[in-house]
Design a protein around this motif. Structure first.
Motif, PDB file in Angstrom:
ATOM      1  N   ARG B 306       7.573  -8.893  -2.018  1.00 22.15           N
ATOM      2  CA  ARG B 306       8.873  -8.392  -1.569  1.00 22.15           C
ATOM      3  C   ARG B 306       9.058  -6.926  -1.923  1.00 22.15           C
ATOM      4  O   ARG B 306       9.482  -6.121  -1.097  1.00 22.15           O
ATOM      5  N   GLN B 307       8.744  -6.602  -3.169  1.00 21.49           N
ATOM      6  CA  GLN B 307       8.872  -5.212  -3.596  1.00 21.49           C
ATOM      7  C   GLN B 307       7.995  -4.301  -2.765  1.00 21.49           C
ATOM      8  O   GLN B 307       8.390  -3.203  -2.381  1.00 21.49           O
ATOM      9  N   LEU B 310       9.452  -3.812   0.731  1.00 20.68           N
ATOM     10  CA  LEU B 310      10.595  -2.900   0.732  1.00 20.68           C
ATOM     11  C   LEU B 310      10.143  -1.463   0.524  1.00 20.68           C
ATOM     12  O   LEU B 310      10.694  -0.535   1.115  1.00 20.68           O
ATOM     13  N   ALA B 313       8.925  -0.232   3.773  1.00 26.12           N
ATOM     14  CA  ALA B 313      10.017   0.070   4.702  1.00 26.12           C
ATOM     15  C   ALA B 313      10.638   1.414   4.384  1.00 26.12           C
ATOM     16  O   ALA B 313      11.096   2.120   5.277  1.00 26.12           O
ATOM     17  N   ARG B 314      10.647   1.766   3.111  1.00 20.89           N
ATOM     18  CA  ARG B 314      11.241   3.038   2.721  1.00 20.89           C
ATOM     19  C   ARG B 314      10.219   4.154   2.693  1.00 20.89           C
ATOM     20  O   ARG B 314      10.528   5.268   2.272  1.00 20.89           O
ATOM     21  N   LEU B 315       8.990   3.846   3.106  1.00 24.81           N
ATOM     22  CA  LEU B 315       7.927   4.848   3.153  1.00 24.81           C
ATOM     23  C   LEU B 315       7.650   5.451   1.782  1.00 24.81           C
ATOM     24  O   LEU B 315       7.369   6.634   1.653  1.00 24.81           O
ATOM     25  N   GLU B 316       7.757   4.626   0.759  1.00 18.24           N
ATOM     26  CA  GLU B 316       7.439   5.098  -0.582  1.00 18.24           C
ATOM     27  C   GLU B 316       5.995   4.750  -0.918  1.00 18.24           C
ATOM     28  O   GLU B 316       5.484   3.728  -0.476  1.00 18.24           O
ATOM     29  N   GLU B 354      17.341  -7.382   3.482  1.00 19.24           N
ATOM     30  CA  GLU B 354      17.979  -6.679   2.385  1.00 19.24           C
ATOM     31  C   GLU B 354      19.306  -6.079   2.827  1.00 19.24           C
ATOM     32  O   GLU B 354      20.325  -6.188   2.144  1.00 19.24           O
TER      33      GLU B 354
ATOM     34  N   LEU C   7      16.350   5.490   9.312  1.00 18.66           N
ATOM     35  CA  LEU C   7      16.402   4.053   9.070  1.00 18.66           C
ATOM     36  C   LEU C   7      17.049   3.738   7.743  1.00 18.66           C
ATOM     37  O   LEU C   7      17.971   2.950   7.628  1.00 18.66           O
ATOM     38  N   PHE C  41      16.135  -6.879 -10.145  1.00 19.36           N
ATOM     39  CA  PHE C  41      15.098  -6.841  -9.124  1.00 19.36           C
ATOM     40  C   PHE C  41      14.912  -5.442  -8.580  1.00 19.36           C
ATOM     41  O   PHE C  41      15.807  -4.883  -7.968  1.00 19.36           O
ATOM     42  N   SER C  42      13.720  -4.922  -8.806  1.00 17.93           N
ATOM     43  CA  SER C  42      13.277  -3.683  -8.171  1.00 17.93           C
ATOM     44  C   SER C  42      14.330  -2.579  -8.270  1.00 17.93           C
ATOM     45  O   SER C  42      14.743  -2.008  -7.262  1.00 17.93           O
TER      46      SER C  42
END
Lengths: 309, 403, 270
Positions: B306-307, B310, B313-316, B354, C7, C41-42
C-alpha cells in the motif's frame, strides 16, 4: 569451642552471607520493576540448566553449571516473551508455564541420573546443602592464615564470594542506567540507554546469583533471598541508595541468624540435631519482612503505581 | 507393553485404578479452575498457596503424632495444609493492601517464606523420628507408589467433588472470568464467586499434594489453561478445553507412573501437559507461532504494498528495500524501480481509495464507519456503492498516474 | 505544473515533502502497528526548527505512538526519522523527551532532585561524579519550573501538576535543542499549565524547538505556532494559519467534532 566454630560454622555462615547479598542486590531492582516473580522463575529454571550441564559434562563443576543455568534462563525468558505475545497471556501465567515445565523436566532428569556414581540429590536441589559445607582442615582461627588449611576450604566459599563481588561491582557500575530505566523506561530509551538489554542483563545476573546460591540453599529458598531482604528494605526508606544498603544488612542478618538458629537452636531446646539452615534463613528473612511490614517507617504506599498502557 | 495396557484400561489393580481416576479428575478440575485463575490474572497466587501448604502438613503431622495417632493420616495432613494455605493467601492480601509492595513481591515472599518454614518443620520431624521416614517429602513432588486404599479414595472422591463444584458454578465462573464488572452489574456476587474459586483452588491444591506435589500443582492449574487459550477466543470454551487437557495429562501421567513406580508422578504429568502446550504454541491455528508468523508476513506485505503504491501515485522515489521487493514481486514495478502499467493502474486505484477515505472522513458523520479507517482497509469494504458514488461526486474523476 | 502533480494537488493535500535537513525532526513514511493493526500509517511530517508544534488528533489517533516511534521507544514497521538532518542515533544528545506521567511508578524511592539529575545522564555517564555544579544546574532547572522548594521531597508526595513540572525540569537539565512532550498538560492545574507553557515559550524564544502532543483543541492556537493534524495518517501540517482550519479539523475528527464545537475554537484562516 572456637576450633569447632571455625571448622563447622564459619564457612557455612560466610557462604550464606555472600549468597544472600548476591541475591539481594539484583532483587532490589527486580521488585522495583515488578519482576519479583522472575526470581521465582529463575530459581526454578536453574535446576534443569544445572542438571543438563551436569549430565553433559559428567561432573559437578562450577563453570558448566553456570553456563547451563544462564542458558536455561535465556531459554526461559524467550519462551515467556513468546507466550505473552502470541497467546496474549498475562506475564504471571506465562512465567508459570515455563518455569514449572522446565522444573519438572529438571527433576525428571535428576531422578534419571540417580544410577550414576556422581549425582545430585533431589532433596539438596530443593533445600540446599549449607550445613555440610564445612572446613575440614581448620583447627581454629589461626587456620585463616595457614595456606595448607586454606587449601581445604570448601570450593563453594570462594565461588560465592567471587559472584557476590562481581554482582556488587556490576550493580555499582550500572547503577545510573539501571535506576533511570527502572524508574522511566521510555525516558531511558530516549536518552539512548539500552533499557531492554539492561533488563535482560539483570535477569542473567540474577540467574548467576541463583546458581551460585543453589549450592547453599537450593532452588526454592533462593526466592526468599531475592525478595525478602529488598522488600523489607523498601519499607525502611524512600531513597534507593539507602534501600540497597538496608537490603544488604537484612540479607546478612537473615543468613547469620538463620544459620545460628537452625544449627544451635534445637540444641538449646534439648534436641540432638539441627534443622534446615536454608529453611531457617528463609524464615528469618520472612520474619524481618513481617516486622518491617508492621513497623517500617516507609511502609505505606505514597504515590500512584504505573498505569498499564 | 501389557503393563501399560492394563494401566490404561484401569485393570492394574484397585489402587492404580483409583490413582489414575483421581489424577484424571484432578487434572480436569485443575484445568477448569486454573482457567479461571489465568483469566482473572491470579495464576501465581495459587503458587504461593501451594507452597504455603508445607508447614501445615508438617504441623498436622506433629500434632497427630502428639495426640497419639498415626501421623500419616491423609485427611488430617490435608486439613493442615489447607489451613496454612489459607493463611498464606491472607498474607499475600494483607501485604498488597497495607504496604507499598506490589502483588508479585507479596506472592514471592509468602511462597518462599512459608516453604522455608515448612522445610524447617520437615527437618525437625526427621530428627524427631530418628531414622524413620515420615514420607512427607512425597508431598513436594508427588508419590503415588505405595499409596493406601484410603488415600486413593480421598483423592478420587475429592477430585470428583471438585469437578462437581466446577460444573455447578460454571455459569457464574465464566461470566466473572470474562468481565467481572458486567457480571456484577448482572447481579452476580463477584466476591462470592472469587472466594469460591479460591476455595476450589485450595481444594485442587490439597488433593493434588499427594499425586503431583505442591511444587508442581500450580503447573496443572496453569499449563492446561494457557494451552486452551491458544485454541479458543471464548472463556467458556477455554474452561472446558483446559479441563480436558488437564484430564488427559493427569490420566496419561498416572498411567506412566504406575508402570514406572520409582519416578515421581508429578513431573511426568507436568511434562505431558507441557508437551501438549508446546504443540499448541507452535501449531494452533488461531494463535500458534506458525500462524502468527504467516499472519505477520501477510500484514507486512500489505502495508508495504500500500505504501509503495501510494508513493508511486505521488511520484515519490521509494527507498525501503522491503517495499521495493514487495512491489517487484507483484509485478507492479520493473527491476529498475519504474512502475509497470499494472503498477500505475494499481497506484491510481490506491490513490483514489485514499482520496475517497479522506472525503469520507471529512464529510461523513458516522464515526462507526469512518473510524474503521486504518490505512489498509479498502473503502468498498465499509461504505455502500451509493455512498462511495457520493464521495466521488465531491472528488472528481479518477486520475491517471503518468510517470 | 505537470498533469501528474496536479493529480495530487486537486486532492487538497500537499505533496509529500522531501526530507528537510533544516527541520528539527523529519519523518518519512512512518508506519507503526500493534498486533497487525496499523496505529500510524505512512506518516510524513516535518517539524520546523525554532518553532512550537502541536500534534493533535482524536483518541487512538496514534499521537503518542508517533512520538514514541520517532524516538525509537517503540519499534516501527517502516519509515525514516532524521533529527536536525542526522539519523536519530547520532542526534540523541540534542533531544529531550518528556513522557506521559502515567507510565511511571511514582512510589519509586527517589527524590525530586534525583529525578532532575537523571536528565544529566549523558553528561555524567556511568561513573561520573555528581559535582556541586551539577546540583546547582539541577536546582536552577527546578527553579525555572517553580519547584525549587521541593528538591528533597519524595516524588510520590507530589501532586499531578508538580510531577509534570519535575518531568519538565528533568528535560531542561538535558539542555537539548529539541523538546518532545507527550500530553504535558494532561491532568494538571491551571497554574501548572501556565508555568509550563511559559517555560516552553521561553525555550522557543531561545531558538530551541518544541513538539508536543496536545489534547486540548481550544488552546492550540494560543500556545503553538504550528500544528500536525493526525488520525492514523497525516491530515494536515503547517503554521496554525494555514493548517488549523475547520476543513482540516473535520477531516481529522470526522463526525466526532460537531460544527458548533469547531466554531468555538480559535482557528487559522479558512
Amino acid at each position: 569451642m572456637s576450633a569447632e566454630f571455625v571448622q563447622l560454622s564459619l564457612t557455612p555462615i560466610l557462604i550464606g552471607i555472600f549468597a544472600a547479598i548476591a541475591c539481594a542486590l539484583p532483587g532490589n531492582f527486580l521488585i522495583l520493576r515488578r519482576q519479583a516473580l522472575i526470581g521465582d522463575a529463575i530459581s526454578h529454571v536453574v535446576l534443569p540448566g544445572i542438571v543438563v550441564a551436569f549430565l553433559v559434562t559428567g561432573t559437578v563443576a562450577a563453570i558448566p553449571m553456570l553456563i547451563g543455568a544462564a542458558f536455561a534462563a535465556v531459554v526461559a525468558v524467550i519462551l515467556i516473551e513468546a507466550i505473552k505475545r502470541l497467546g496474549g497471556i498475562e506475564p504471571g501465567a506465562a512465567m508459570g508455564v515455563v518455569f514449572t515445565a522446565l522444573f519438572a523436566g529438571g527433576v525428571l532428569l535428576l531422578e534419571q541420573s540417580d544410577t550414576s556414581s556422581v549425582h545430585l540429590d533431589v532433596e539438596h536441589a530443593l533445600m540446599g546443602n549449607l550445613e555440610s559445607l564445612i572446613w575440614f582442615g581448620a583447627s581454629g582461627w589461626e587456620s585463616l592464615f595457614d595456606p595448607t588449611a586454606l587449601a581445604t576450604l570448601p570450593p563453594e566459599l570462594p565461588r560465592i564470594a567471587l559472584v557476590a563481588l562481581i554482582v556488587s561491582a556490576l550493580t555499582w557500575l550500572f547503577w545510573r542506567p539501571l535506576t533511570i530505566s527502572t524508574f522511566d523506561e521510555g525516558f531511558a530509551q530516549a536518552l539512548g540507554i539500552r533499557a531492554a538489554a539492561l533488563g535482560f542483563g539483570l535477569v542473567i545476573v540474577a540467574a548467576v546469583a541463583a546458581v551460585a546460591a543453589f549450592d547453599a540453599v537450593g532452588s526454592i529458598i533462593v526466592i526468599a533471598m531475592f525478595i525478602c531482604p529488598p522488600a523489607a528494605a523498601r519499607l525502611m526508606t524512600n531513597r534507593l541508595g539507602h534501600q540497597i544498603g538496608w537490603s544488604v544488612v537484612f540479607a546478612t542478618l537473615s543468613a547469620v541468624l538463620g544459620y545460628v538458629l537452625a544449627g544451635y537452636g534445637p540444641l538449646w531446646f534439648g534436641a540432638q540435631d539441627s534443622v534446615s539452615a536454608a529453611g531457617m534463613i528463609a524464615a528469618v528473612s520472612g520474619l524481618i519482612l513481617g516486622l518491617t511490614a508492621v513497623f517500617g517507617p516507609c511502609r505505606a504506599r505514597v504515590g500512584e503505581g504505573p498505569v498499564a498502557s | 507393553m501389557s503393563a501399560i495396557w492394563q494401566a490404561l484400561t484401569f485393570q492394574a489393580g484397585y489402587n492404580a485404578t483409583l490413582v489414575t481416576l483421581g489424577a484424571l479428575l484432578l487434572g480436569f478440575a485443575a484445568g477448569a479452575v486454573g482457567s479461571f485463575m489465568v483469566l482473572r490474572k491470579r495464576a501465581l497466587v495459587s503458587d504461593a498457596m501451594a507452597h504455603a501448604t508445607l508447614p501445615g502438613v508438617g504441623i498436622a503431622f506433629i500434632l497427630m503424632v502428639a495426640l497419639g495417632g498415626e501421623g500419616r493420616n491423609l485427611a488430617g495432613l490435608l486439613a493442615g495444609s489447607a489451613i496454612t494455605a489459607g493463611l498464606g493467601l491472607l498474607c499475600v492480601d494483607w501485604i498488597t493492601r497495607h504496604t507499598r509492595l506490589a502483588k508479585d513481591a507479596a506472592i514471592g515472599a509468602v511462597l518462599s517464606v512459608f516453604f522455608g518454614l515448612g522445610v524447617v518443620i520437615l527437618t525437625l520431624i526427621q530428627t524427631m523420628e530418628g531414622g524413620r521416614q515420615a514420607g512427607l517429602e512425597g508431598f513436594l513432588l508427588g508419590s503415588t507408589a505405595g499409596m493406601l486404599y484410603a488415600d486413593a479414595m480421598v483423592i478420587a472422591g475429592g477430585g470428583a467433588l471438585a469437578v462437581l463444584a466446577v460444573w455447578l458454578l460454571r455459569r457464574p465462573m465464566t461470566m466473572v472470568a470474562f468481565d467481572a464488572g458486567f457480571a456484577q452489574a448482572m447481579g452476580i456476587n463477584v466476591r462470592g464467586v472469587d472466594l469460591a474459586m479460591m476455595v476450589l483452588v485450595m481444594g485442587v491444591t490439597v488433593i493434588g499434594l499427594k499425586i503431583v506435589g505442591l511444587i508442581l500443582i500450580v503447573a496443572l492449574l496453569i499449563i492446561p489453561a494457557v494451552t486452551a487459550r491458544f485454541w479458543t477466543e471464548r472463556a467458556g470454551a477455554m474452561l472446558w478445553i483446559a479441563g480436558i487437557l488437564g484430564a488427559v495429562a493427569g490420566y496419561l501421567g498416572a498411567v506412566l507412573s504406575t508402570v514406572a513406580p520409582a519416578m515421581p508422578t508429578g513431573p511426568i504429568i507436568v511434562l505431558i501437559a507441557a508437551g501438549l502446550f508446546l504443540f499448541s504454541l507452535l501449531f494452533a491455528p488461531l494463535r500458534g507461532v506458525a500462524a502468527a508468523l504467516i499472519r505477520h508476513q501477510r500484514f507486512q506485505a500489505r502495508v508495504h504494498r500500500r505504501q509503495g503504491l501510494l508513493a508511486l501515485a505521488r511520484l515519490e522515489p521509494i527507498h525501503d528495500p522491503l517495499t521495493l521487493r514487495t512491489l517487484r514481486r507483484a509485478g507492479l514495478i520493473r527491476p529498475d524501480g519504474v512502475a509497470t502499467d499494472a503498477g500505475r493502474a494499481e497506484a491510481a486505484r490506491a490513490a483514489r481509495d485514499e482520496r475517497r477515505w479522506d472525503m469520507a472522513r471529512a464529510a461523513h458523520q458516522d464515526t462507526a464507519l469512518t473510524g474503521r479507517y486504518d490505512g489498509l482497509t479498502p473503502i468498498d469494504a465499509v461504505f455502500t456503492r451509493d455512498q462511495i458514488a457520493g464521495f466521488d461526486r465531491l472528488i472528481g474523476p479518477p486520475q491517471e498516474v503518468r510517470p | 505544473m505537470s498533469a501528474a502533480i496536479t493529480l495530487a494537488a486537486t486532492a487538497g493535500q500537499a505533496i509529500a515533502p522531501q526530507p528537510d535537513p533544516d527541520a528539527a525532526l523529519s519523518i518519512r513514511g512512518l508506519t507503526v502497528s500493534y498486533a497487525d493493526k496499523p496505529a500510524v500509517f505512512s506518516v510524513d511530517a516535518s517539524f520546523a526548527a525554532g518553532a512550537m508544534t502541536a500534534i493533535v488528533g482524536p483518541n487512538g489517533a496514534g499521537k503518542s505512538t508517533l512520538l514514541k516511534a520517532a524516538l525509537g521507544v517503540i519499534p516501527r514497521l517502516s519509515g525514516e526519522v532524521t533529527v536536525f538532518g542526522q539519523p536519530l542515533a547520532q542526534a540523541r544528545a540534542r533531544i529531550a523527551y518528556v513522557p506521559q506521567r502515567a507510565s511511571v511508578d511514582w512510589d519509586f524511592p527517589t527524590r525530586v532532585i534525583d529525578v532532575v539529575l537523571m536528565g544529566m545522564y549523558r553528561k555524567l555517564g556511568l561513573l561520573g561524579r555528581v559535582r556541586i555544579a551539577h546540583r546547582d544546574a539541577a536546582r536552577a532547572c527546578l527553579d525555572r519550573v517553580g519547584m525549587a522548594d521541593f528538591a528533597t521531597r519524595q516524588i510520590g508526595q507530589l501532586s499531578g501538576g508538580q510531577q509534570q513540572r519535575v518531568f519538565l525540569a528533568r528535560a531542561l537539565a538535558q539542555d537539548a535543542d529539541l523538546y518532545m512532550l507527550d500530553e504535558p498538560f494532561a491532568g494538571v492545574d491551571a497554574a501548572t499549565e501556565a508555568a509550563i507553557i511559559g517555560v516552553l515559550k521561553s525555550l522557543r524564544d531561545e531558538g530551541r524547538s518544541v513538539i508536543a502532543v496536545h489534547h486540548d483543541l481550544a488552546t492550540v492556537a494560543d500556545y503553538f505556532d504550528r500544528v500536525l493534524l493526525l488520525n492514523v495518517r497525516r491530515i494536515a501540517e503547517g503554521p496554525i494559519d494555514t493548517a488549523f482550519t475547520p476543513a482540516a479539523l473535520q477531516s481529522t475528527y470526522g463526525g466526532r467534532l460537531a460544527s458548533a464545537q469547531i466554531d468555538q475554537l480559535k482557528l487559522g484562516g479558512a
